[in-house]
Motif scaffolding. Structure first.
Motif, PDB file in Angstrom:
ATOM      1  N   PRO A  84     -15.679   5.778  -3.247  1.00 11.59           N
ATOM      2  CA  PRO A  84     -15.755   4.442  -3.864  1.00 11.59           C
ATOM      3  C   PRO A  84     -14.394   4.015  -4.408  1.00 11.59           C
ATOM      4  N   GLU A  85     -14.113   2.739  -4.390  1.00 13.03           N
ATOM      5  CA  GLU A  85     -12.822   2.221  -4.853  1.00 13.03           C
ATOM      6  C   GLU A  85     -12.575   2.517  -6.324  1.00 13.03           C
ATOM      7  N   GLU A  86     -13.647   2.612  -7.138  1.00 16.43           N
ATOM      8  CA  GLU A  86     -13.424   2.862  -8.564  1.00 16.43           C
ATOM      9  C   GLU A  86     -12.885   4.268  -8.828  1.00 16.43           C
ATOM     10  N   LYS A 117      -2.746  10.539  -6.516  1.00 16.72           N
ATOM     11  CA  LYS A 117      -3.138   9.132  -6.638  1.00 16.72           C
ATOM     12  C   LYS A 117      -3.049   8.428  -5.293  1.00 16.72           C
ATOM     13  N   ALA A 135     -10.390   5.501  -7.106  1.00 14.72           N
ATOM     14  CA  ALA A 135      -8.988   5.513  -6.676  1.00 14.72           C
ATOM     15  C   ALA A 135      -8.069   5.207  -7.848  1.00 14.72           C
ATOM     16  N   ALA A 173      -6.153   6.699  -3.208  1.00 17.50           N
ATOM     17  CA  ALA A 173      -6.049   5.327  -2.711  1.00 17.50           C
ATOM     18  C   ALA A 173      -6.284   5.278  -1.208  1.00 17.50           C
ATOM     19  N   ALA A 206     -10.007   5.775  -0.502  1.00 17.51           N
ATOM     20  CA  ALA A 206     -10.755   4.556  -0.826  1.00 17.51           C
ATOM     21  C   ALA A 206     -10.534   3.482   0.235  1.00 17.51           C
ATOM     22  N   ARG A 207      -9.309   3.384   0.736  1.00 20.59           N
ATOM     23  CA  ARG A 207      -8.998   2.393   1.767  1.00 20.59           C
ATOM     24  C   ARG A 207      -9.811   2.675   3.026  1.00 20.59           C
ATOM     25  N   TRP A 208     -10.061   3.937   3.315  1.00 19.01           N
ATOM     26  CA  TRP A 208     -10.827   4.320   4.500  1.00 19.01           C
ATOM     27  C   TRP A 208     -12.326   4.441   4.226  1.00 19.01           C
ATOM     28  N   LYS A 209     -12.735   3.963   3.016  1.00 18.65           N
ATOM     29  CA  LYS A 209     -14.151   3.928   2.654  1.00 18.65           C
ATOM     30  C   LYS A 209     -14.774   5.328   2.580  1.00 18.65           C
ATOM     31  N   LEU A 227       0.799  -1.227   0.000  1.00 12.65           N
ATOM     32  CA  LEU A 227       0.000   0.000   0.000  1.00 12.65           C
ATOM     33  C   LEU A 227       0.831   1.276   0.000  1.00 12.65           C
TER      34      LEU A 227
END
Length: 333
Positions: A329-331, A316, A333, A320, A323-326, A139
């Motif tokens: 959305p992951e898309e 970036k 990231a 990321a 997204a990791r911490w919600k 990560l």
């Protein structure tokens, strides 16, 4: 008939163009000015503790990986030198080798790649009583890329920046050694070192047609050339050689680094004898051999210290992390 008006007179003197441009530059500089502030002062209160902890952990990773990678690079080039492995220096792509080394010392998903020498891993663990926790690059994102690219830049500029000084140390040592040889008809001095440096670094002949000076200049030049790998002869100057073949040139710097180390150890007692004589000439006899030159040894590759290092964190990496911490959305990231 209406009265005619006189010419309009402006009381102020117009600014010169140079002053106007200077003022404009100052205004532009003010707009680009930055300030350093504590990290937790720019974080929102609800995220400050998390972010400070995150960045501290990332900085700790970078520090460990950089420290280990620089040691591994030194280990590998010395091992190749000990094995007289010229091909390693000649054919290795230095940029790829450094990235491979940074990858080797950091675990990914809890596992090592197969690129770390077992002897190096065992040496590190033995020195730490098998309690060393190897860093992970999970990560890390672009911070890992920035980290090894920065070290690559340090390695490639190390000897282009300091080569002339390092060369002078080596040539001072050779001058002393040559002058101690009983069959030498001519003694070497500072002018000969200067001439040799001009020849090696800038392809200039400062011997001014003096055959003795030219002979001694060539002697010192040969002492350098015979410690380089064959590609040295393809370039007019040492500077060009290092810029084009920086990884190969490490062979030369390892060679002279070891010779200087041996020279300093061999003459340590003689230096102490001279110091004692200079402090108390009536008590301690003057040594029969001349005082060795005061030279420093050189650094083959820059070694990272164990101080906490900063990281580069781009957009970036930010996406990321969110997204990791919600938080997004992951898309995205």
């Amino acid at each position: 008939m209406a009265k005619r008006r006189g010419p309009k007179i402006f009381g102020g003197v117009p600014r010169k163009k140079a002053k106007q441009e200077e003022k404009k530059k100052k205004e532009e500089n003010v707009e680009k000015r930055t300030r350093k502030v504590p990290a937790n002062s720019i974080f929102r209160d609800e995220y400050a503790d998390y972010l400070v902890g995150h960045f501290y952990g990332e900085c700790l990773k970078v520090s460990k990986i950089s420290y280990l990678a620089s040691l591994l690079l030194l280990y590998k080039v010395n091992e190749a030198f000990d094995n007289d492995d010229h091909d390693y220096f000649i054919t290795t792509n230095g940029k790829k080798e450094i990235r491979k080394i940074f990858t080797a010392v950091a675990r990914i998903d809890g596992e090592f790649t197969n690129q770390m020498p077992d002897e190096f891993k065992e040496m590190v663990e033995e020195l730490t009583n098998n309690e060393f926790e190897w860093p992970s690059r999970d990560l890390m994102g672009n911070a890992f890329e920035y980290m090894h690219q920065q070290y690559l830049s340090n390695v490639t500029t190390q000897h282009t920046t300091h080569c002339e000084k390092e060369l002078a140390y080596f040539l001072q040592m050779k001058r002393y050694q040559f002058n101690q040889e009983p069959y030498r008809l001519f003694k070497f001095d500072d002018i000969d070192i200067r001439n040799a440096i001009e020849s090696i670094m800038r392809n200039k002949d400062w011997s001014e047609g003096d055959p003795v000076r030219k002979f001694k200049m060539n002697e010192l030049f040969v002492a350098v050339k015979e410690r380089c790998l064959p590609s040295f002869g393809d370039y007019l100057t040492m500077t060009q050689y290092i810029e084009k073949k920086w990884f190969e040139s490490l062979y030369f710097f390892i060679q002279i680094q070891r010779e200087i180390s041996e020279f300093k150890a061999e003459h340590q007692q003689l230096v102490h004898a001279w110091l004692r004589h200079k402090k108390k000439p009536l008590l301690f006899e003057k040594p029969t051999q001349p005082l060795p030159p005061k030279i420093r040894n050189i650094t083959v590759v820059p070694l990272c210290d164990n101080k906490l290092k900063h990281i580069r964190f781009d957009h970036k990496d930010l996406l990321a992390l969110l997204a990791r911490w919600k938080l997004i959305p992951e898309e995205f990231a």
